[in-house]
Design a protein around this motif. Structure first.
Motif, PDB file in Angstrom:
ATOM      1  N   LYS A 103     -27.870 -47.847 -18.890  1.00 14.42           N
ATOM      2  CA  LYS A 103     -26.622 -47.084 -18.725  1.00 14.42           C
ATOM      3  C   LYS A 103     -25.623 -47.406 -19.831  1.00 14.42           C
ATOM      4  N   SER A 104     -25.515 -48.672 -20.180  1.00 13.84           N
ATOM      5  CA  SER A 104     -24.614 -49.085 -21.249  1.00 13.84           C
ATOM      6  C   SER A 104     -25.014 -48.435 -22.576  1.00 13.84           C
ATOM      7  N   CYS A 105     -26.310 -48.411 -22.854  1.00  9.25           N
ATOM      8  CA  CYS A 105     -26.805 -47.805 -24.095  1.00  9.25           C
ATOM      9  C   CYS A 105     -26.598 -46.293 -24.084  1.00  9.25           C
ATOM     10  N   GLN A 106     -26.778 -45.665 -22.937  1.00 10.99           N
ATOM     11  CA  GLN A 106     -26.551 -44.220 -22.852  1.00 10.99           C
ATOM     12  C   GLN A 106     -25.085 -43.891 -23.141  1.00 10.99           C
ATOM     13  N   SER A 107     -24.172 -44.737 -22.692  1.00 11.52           N
ATOM     14  CA  SER A 107     -22.749 -44.546 -23.010  1.00 11.52           C
ATOM     15  C   SER A 107     -22.506 -44.666 -24.514  1.00 11.52           C
ATOM     16  N   MET A 108     -23.148 -45.655 -25.145  1.00 13.96           N
ATOM     17  CA  MET A 108     -23.025 -45.812 -26.600  1.00 13.96           C
ATOM     18  C   MET A 108     -23.535 -44.571 -27.314  1.00 13.96           C
ATOM     19  N   VAL A 109     -24.647 -44.018 -26.844  1.00 16.43           N
ATOM     20  CA  VAL A 109     -25.236 -42.831 -27.470  1.00 16.43           C
ATOM     21  C   VAL A 109     -24.290 -41.640 -27.324  1.00 16.43           C
ATOM     22  N   THR A 110     -23.691 -41.480 -26.152  1.00 19.18           N
ATOM     23  CA  THR A 110     -22.768 -40.365 -25.940  1.00 19.18           C
ATOM     24  C   THR A 110     -21.567 -40.480 -26.870  1.00 19.18           C
ATOM     25  N   ARG A 111     -21.013 -41.690 -27.006  1.00 18.05           N
ATOM     26  CA  ARG A 111     -19.883 -41.890 -27.921  1.00 18.05           C
ATOM     27  C   ARG A 111     -20.298 -41.588 -29.362  1.00 18.05           C
ATOM     28  N   SER A 112     -21.460 -42.068 -29.758  1.00 19.50           N
ATOM     29  CA  SER A 112     -21.949 -41.834 -31.120  1.00 19.50           C
ATOM     30  C   SER A 112     -22.237 -40.355 -31.356  1.00 19.50           C
ATOM     31  N   SER A 113     -22.758 -39.675 -30.340  1.00 19.97           N
ATOM     32  CA  SER A 113     -23.039 -38.241 -30.457  1.00 19.97           C
ATOM     33  C   SER A 113     -21.748 -37.459 -30.624  1.00 19.97           C
ATOM     34  N   SER A 114     -20.714 -37.873 -29.921  1.00 22.19           N
ATOM     35  CA  SER A 114     -19.405 -37.212 -30.048  1.00 22.19           C
ATOM     36  C   SER A 114     -18.839 -37.410 -31.454  1.00 22.19           C
ATOM     37  N   ILE A 143     -28.882 -47.851 -33.490  1.00 25.90           N
ATOM     38  CA  ILE A 143     -30.264 -48.242 -33.162  1.00 25.90           C
ATOM     39  C   ILE A 143     -30.412 -49.771 -33.070  1.00 25.90           C
ATOM     40  N   PRO A 144     -29.892 -50.552 -34.030  1.00 27.06           N
ATOM     41  CA  PRO A 144     -30.002 -52.012 -33.877  1.00 27.06           C
ATOM     42  C   PRO A 144     -29.274 -52.535 -32.626  1.00 27.06           C
ATOM     43  N   THR A 146     -26.205 -32.617 -29.914  1.00 25.20           N
ATOM     44  CA  THR A 146     -27.484 -32.543 -29.209  1.00 25.20           C
ATOM     45  C   THR A 146     -28.569 -33.351 -29.921  1.00 25.20           C
ATOM     46  N   ALA A 147     -28.637 -33.223 -31.236  1.00 21.36           N
ATOM     47  CA  ALA A 147     -29.662 -33.943 -32.004  1.00 21.36           C
ATOM     48  C   ALA A 147     -29.446 -35.458 -31.915  1.00 21.36           C
ATOM     49  N   MET A 148     -28.201 -35.897 -32.066  1.00 23.48           N
ATOM     50  CA  MET A 148     -27.899 -37.333 -31.990  1.00 23.48           C
ATOM     51  C   MET A 148     -28.205 -37.869 -30.582  1.00 23.48           C
ATOM     52  N   LYS A 149     -27.813 -37.116 -29.579  1.00 22.66           N
ATOM     53  CA  LYS A 149     -28.043 -37.524 -28.182  1.00 22.66           C
ATOM     54  C   LYS A 149     -29.554 -37.617 -27.918  1.00 22.66           C
ATOM     55  N   TYR A 150     -30.298 -36.640 -28.416  1.00 22.96           N
ATOM     56  CA  TYR A 150     -31.751 -36.648 -28.228  1.00 22.96           C
ATOM     57  C   TYR A 150     -32.379 -37.876 -28.891  1.00 22.96           C
ATOM     58  N   MET A 151     -32.029 -38.126 -30.144  1.00 24.14           N
ATOM     59  CA  MET A 151     -32.604 -39.272 -30.859  1.00 24.14           C
ATOM     60  C   MET A 151     -32.248 -40.591 -30.178  1.00 24.14           C
ATOM     61  N   GLY A 152     -30.973 -40.742 -29.814  1.00 21.59           N
ATOM     62  CA  GLY A 152     -30.536 -41.983 -29.175  1.00 21.59           C
ATOM     63  C   GLY A 152     -31.186 -42.196 -27.825  1.00 21.59           C
ATOM     64  N   ASN A 153     -31.199 -41.167 -26.990  1.00 23.02           N
ATOM     65  CA  ASN A 153     -31.778 -41.307 -25.653  1.00 23.02           C
ATOM     66  C   ASN A 153     -33.291 -41.479 -25.700  1.00 23.02           C
ATOM     67  N   SER A 154     -33.948 -40.852 -26.673  1.00 24.63           N
ATOM     68  CA  SER A 154     -35.391 -41.069 -26.831  1.00 24.63           C
ATOM     69  C   SER A 154     -35.671 -42.532 -27.169  1.00 24.63           C
ATOM     70  N   HIS A 155     -34.841 -43.095 -28.025  1.00 23.11           N
ATOM     71  CA  HIS A 155     -35.015 -44.510 -28.380  1.00 23.11           C
ATOM     72  C   HIS A 155     -34.745 -45.406 -27.166  1.00 23.11           C
ATOM     73  N   ILE A 156     -33.725 -45.064 -26.389  1.00 23.21           N
ATOM     74  CA  ILE A 156     -33.443 -45.830 -25.166  1.00 23.21           C
ATOM     75  C   ILE A 156     -34.647 -45.769 -24.229  1.00 23.21           C
ATOM     76  N   ASP A 157     -35.223 -44.596 -24.056  1.00 19.60           N
ATOM     77  CA  ASP A 157     -36.393 -44.450 -23.178  1.00 19.60           C
ATOM     78  C   ASP A 157     -37.550 -45.315 -23.664  1.00 19.60           C
ATOM     79  N   ASP A 158     -37.793 -45.329 -24.972  1.00 19.82           N
ATOM     80  CA  ASP A 158     -38.854 -46.178 -25.526  1.00 19.82           C
ATOM     81  C   ASP A 158     -38.566 -47.651 -25.248  1.00 19.82           C
TER      82      ASP A 158
END
Length: 181
Positions: A13-24, A50-51, A130-142
């Protein structure tokens, strides 16, 4: 090392929040009608994001190197099995550009849309988000999948050790027949 599913979920959840902020942030940069600015911005965002995700999941190269040999081998195998290109690796500009190139269609659409007055910038921002959110969330899932496998492996190994200790403690003493002769 992550100790529980609850801790793993909190990290996700914390990482998903980071991804949303970065996507914005990526979307905000994409709205500015300067060609190339958004690509440079996306690379910089991903070089930081990513790091951070890797570290939160215990999958930075340094964290993996500090594991014992068996755990390190298990984690590297789990990374390989997920097909992750970014978990456990040093994130370089070249790697980020390579991953962005895989999303070339979206990047091209984003750049072309900037030339359409008013609406084009909004479309570019939307595509970028959308692209940033997809890349970030895909990495979180991995990373989640890898960390979950490592957690389950650790629990399994602990259970085997406990079971083995209990078996040896409660075994019936055997009679030594060698003394009879």
């Amino acid at each position: 090392m992550i100790q529980s599913i609850e801790e793993l979920e909190a990290i996700r959840k914390s990482c998903q929040s980071m991804v949303t902020r970065s996507s914005s942030l990526s979307a905000g940069t994409a709205i500015i009608p300067i060609p190339g600015l958004d690509i440079g911005s996306d690379v910089a965002i991903l070089m930081r994001l990513i790091p951070k995700i890797n570290e939160k999941f215990g999958l930075s190269p340094e964290q993996i190197d500090s594991l014992d040999v068996e755990s390190k081998l298990f984690v590297m195998t789990a990374i390989s099995n997920t097909g992750s290109k970014m978990a456990g690796k040093y994130i370089t500009r070249k790697l980020i550009v390579l991953l962005l190139n895989k999303m070339a269609g979206k990047v091209a659409a984003k750049n072309v849309s900037k030339f359409v007055p008013f609406v084009g910038s909004a479309v570019a921002g939307s595509i970028s988000f959308t692209a940033m959110k997809y890349m970030g969330n895909s990495h979180i899932d991995d990373c989640y999948e890898i960390a979950l496998a490592a957690l389950e492996n650790e629990r399994f190994e602990t259970a085997v050790v406990i079971e083995s200790a209990l078996e040896s403690e409660y075994q019936e003493p055997t009679q030594d027949n060698s003394r009879l002769y």
